[in-house]
Each structure stands twice: as C-alpha cells, then as structure tokens.
Design a protein around this motif. Structure first.
Motif, PDB file in Angstrom:
ATOM      1  N   ARG A  38       0.772  -1.238   0.087  1.00  0.00           N
ATOM      2  CA  ARG A  38      -0.041   0.057  -0.021  1.00  0.00           C
ATOM      3  C   ARG A  38       0.840   1.218  -0.016  1.00  0.00           C
ATOM      4  O   ARG A  38       2.077   1.058   0.469  1.00  0.00           O
ATOM      5  CB  ARG A  38      -0.934  -0.059   1.248  1.00  0.00           C
ATOM      6  CG  ARG A  38      -1.701  -1.130   1.310  1.00  0.00           C
ATOM      7  CD  ARG A  38      -2.992  -1.246   0.176  1.00  0.00           C
ATOM      8  NE  ARG A  38      -3.732  -0.007   0.417  1.00  0.00           N
ATOM      9  CZ  ARG A  38      -5.091  -0.374   1.203  1.00  0.00           C
ATOM     10  NH1 ARG A  38      -5.289  -1.482   1.732  1.00  0.00           N
ATOM     11  NH2 ARG A  38      -5.957   0.732   1.370  1.00  0.00           N
ATOM     12  N   LYS A  69      -0.642  -1.353 -10.544  1.00  0.00           N
ATOM     13  CA  LYS A  69      -1.266  -0.749  -9.462  1.00  0.00           C
ATOM     14  C   LYS A  69      -2.916  -1.555  -9.708  1.00  0.00           C
ATOM     15  O   LYS A  69      -3.480  -1.276 -10.693  1.00  0.00           O
ATOM     16  CB  LYS A  69      -1.515   0.743  -9.841  1.00  0.00           C
ATOM     17  CG  LYS A  69      -2.437   1.520  -8.816  1.00  0.00           C
ATOM     18  CD  LYS A  69      -2.595   2.900  -9.252  1.00  0.00           C
ATOM     19  CE  LYS A  69      -3.413   3.774  -8.307  1.00  0.00           C
ATOM     20  NZ  LYS A  69      -3.674   5.243  -8.708  1.00  0.00           N
ATOM     21  N   THR A  70      -3.396  -1.922  -8.560  1.00  0.00           N
ATOM     22  CA  THR A  70      -4.693  -2.455  -8.497  1.00  0.00           C
ATOM     23  C   THR A  70      -5.739  -2.073  -7.599  1.00  0.00           C
ATOM     24  O   THR A  70      -5.038  -1.851  -6.297  1.00  0.00           O
ATOM     25  CB  THR A  70      -4.613  -4.182  -8.591  1.00  0.00           C
ATOM     26  OG1 THR A  70      -3.791  -4.653  -7.416  1.00  0.00           O
ATOM     27  CG2 THR A  70      -3.783  -4.523  -9.921  1.00  0.00           C
ATOM     28  N   ALA A  71      -6.764  -2.245  -7.468  1.00  0.00           N
ATOM     29  CA  ALA A  71      -7.847  -1.869  -6.444  1.00  0.00           C
ATOM     30  C   ALA A  71      -7.677  -2.934  -5.437  1.00  0.00           C
ATOM     31  O   ALA A  71      -7.462  -4.066  -5.795  1.00  0.00           O
ATOM     32  CB  ALA A  71      -9.056  -1.686  -7.045  1.00  0.00           C
ATOM     33  N   ARG A  76     -11.590   0.330   0.115  1.00  0.00           N
ATOM     34  CA  ARG A  76     -11.361   1.564  -0.890  1.00  0.00           C
ATOM     35  C   ARG A  76      -9.614   1.382  -0.931  1.00  0.00           C
ATOM     36  O   ARG A  76      -8.733   1.049   0.058  1.00  0.00           O
ATOM     37  CB  ARG A  76     -11.568   2.827  -0.447  1.00  0.00           C
ATOM     38  CG  ARG A  76     -13.032   2.801  -0.138  1.00  0.00           C
ATOM     39  CD  ARG A  76     -13.414   4.434  -0.190  1.00  0.00           C
ATOM     40  NE  ARG A  76     -14.932   4.694  -0.222  1.00  0.00           N
ATOM     41  CZ  ARG A  76     -15.637   5.790  -0.022  1.00  0.00           C
ATOM     42  NH1 ARG A  76     -14.884   6.950   0.409  1.00  0.00           N
ATOM     43  NH2 ARG A  76     -16.779   5.820  -0.028  1.00  0.00           N
ATOM     44  N   PHE A  78      -5.655   1.630  -3.137  1.00  0.00           N
ATOM     45  CA  PHE A  78      -4.978   0.616  -4.283  1.00  0.00           C
ATOM     46  C   PHE A  78      -3.755  -0.098  -3.507  1.00  0.00           C
ATOM     47  O   PHE A  78      -3.294   0.473  -2.574  1.00  0.00           O
ATOM     48  CB  PHE A  78      -4.607   1.421  -5.400  1.00  0.00           C
ATOM     49  CG  PHE A  78      -5.661   2.327  -6.247  1.00  0.00           C
ATOM     50  CD1 PHE A  78      -6.353   1.650  -7.045  1.00  0.00           C
ATOM     51  CD2 PHE A  78      -6.039   3.363  -5.620  1.00  0.00           C
ATOM     52  CE1 PHE A  78      -7.241   2.254  -8.104  1.00  0.00           C
ATOM     53  CE2 PHE A  78      -7.081   4.052  -6.490  1.00  0.00           C
ATOM     54  CZ  PHE A  78      -7.683   3.491  -7.467  1.00  0.00           C
TER      55      PHE A  78
END
Length: 235
Positions: A38, A69-71, A76, A78
């Motif tokens: 993160r 980069k991913t959710a 909430r 990334f």
C-alpha cells in the motif's frame, strides 16, 4: 521535441538506468521487496521521501511495467505489486547491497546514515513471521542512545499475526526493555556485530523475565545482507 529525460543511447545499461537510476527509485523497490504494497506502507519504508515524489516514482515504475497498480479486494484504495519484470530486478538490488556490505562497510554505519525510523520499519517487516506464532501480546520498549531526544523511545508491539511500531507509549504492559545505541542495533541487524558480543561488551542491555530475554536472543531478526556482513570487509 526531443526527450530531455532519457540518455538517448541504445546501450541496454543506459535504458535500464533511465528506469532504475532515478533518485529514491531503488529504495522504493527495496521497500516493495520487503513486503510493502500500500502507498502508506511504501512511504514508511522511505520516510524522508515526500509523498508527491513517491507518487511520481510509482507512476514512472508503472509506466515502465515494473509494478502494477490494482484496487484492493476489500475496502477502498490501491496496492502496488511487482510485475514479472519487477521481480527480475531483485538480483540487481541484491548485488548492490552485497557490494556495499563488502566495500562500504564503514560508510553504511556512519552517523549520518543511521535512521531509526528506517530501522524499526525493517524490524517490523522481518518480525512478522515470529508474531505469527505468538498466542498473546508481546511488548518491547527500546531506549536508544545517539539519537535526537524525540527519537529515544520506540515500542514494538507483537500481536498474534501482527506487528506495530509506536513512537508514543501504547499503554500496554512492557514485557522486555532493550537499551542500546542505534548504531549497535543496526550493526547487529547488518551482521557487523553479534548480539551475544554486544551483550558481553556492555553495548546492549536486556531487562525482562528470563524466558522473554532468551527468546529475544533467538528471534531478533537480521538483514537479508547479514550473512555478507559477517564476512571480513574488503580493504
């Protein structure tokens, strides 16, 4: 318009340098190889780097296909993960650290390079495997010499499966007190000094019940480069 950022050369080393030789970039990757995913976790691994510059470097690494980069799957935000290309950079960073342990041994532990926030971030990352096996909370209080007044005390709080570093007293009962200079702790971490030697020389003091003291001697983690640090430095 000509690209003023790149070297404008075909040599593969030039191209690799355009990605890796930007200021802070190798340290961002180091944090990710140590488990940071993160944004805040990566920021904690490079505390002297501004959030704005970190954001820019992450975008550059994403554009170079070094990270993705991913959710996050829940909630909430990334996370950033190394791609296959990024994973293949590990031997490069590993070689850099090994070279520094051999040829820059004195410079590594020069006072100007001793950052307690970086040390305790690394200690937290590498203590997690030990915390996984705990059945109850374990609290360690560190009293440091040779640092600014506001950096003299740190607390390491180990819960089953979780580790936190606190700059203020978390309010829990302390199980083990550790007193040493920051330089001594980092020398132990890097393999330059053995824990038992630091105790025998009066450079490290442990206070707590016998079981916790003996356990600390066994589980205190060391850097990935500690093995090299134990070898005689090059002339």
């Amino acid at each position: 318009m000509a690209d003023t950022k790149g070297y404008g050369q075909y040599c593969p080393i030039f191209l690799a340098a355009e990605v890796l030789a930007e200021r802070w970039t190798p340290l961002v990757l180091r944090g990710m190889f140590c488990g940071a995913r993160r944004f805040n976790e990566i920021q904690a691994s490079v505390p002297r780097m501004s959030p704005a510059l970190l954001s820019r470097r992450l975008k550059d690494l994403e554009a170079a296909n070094v990270i993705a980069k991913t959710a996050v799957p829940v909630g909430r935000g990334f996370e950033y993960n190394l791609t296959e290309a990024g994973e293949e950079l590990f031997p490069t960073l590993d070689a850099m650290g090994t070279w520094a342990q051999k040829w820059l041994r004195r410079e590594i532990v020069a006072d100007k390079n001793l950052d307690p926030d970086v040390f305790f971030w690394e200690l937290r990352q590498f203590t997690k495997p030990y915390a996984d096996g705990l059945s109850s909370r374990l609290v360690l209080e560190f009293s440091l010499d040779g640092v600014a007044v506001d950096q003299e005390s740190y607390w390491l709080v180990l819960e089953p499966g979780e580790v936190d570093v606190c700059r203020k007293d978390p309010g829990y009962e302390v199980n083990l007190w550790i007193a040493a200079s920051l330089k001594t702790l980092i020398e132990m971490w890097l393999g330059h000094r053995k824990l038992k030697t630091a105790l025998a020389d009066g450079l490290l003091f442990l206070d707590g019940n016998r079981a916790d003291v003996d356990a600390f001697k066994d589980w205190f983690p060391r850097s990935h480069f500690a093995g090299v640090g134990e070898l005689p430095p090059a002339n």
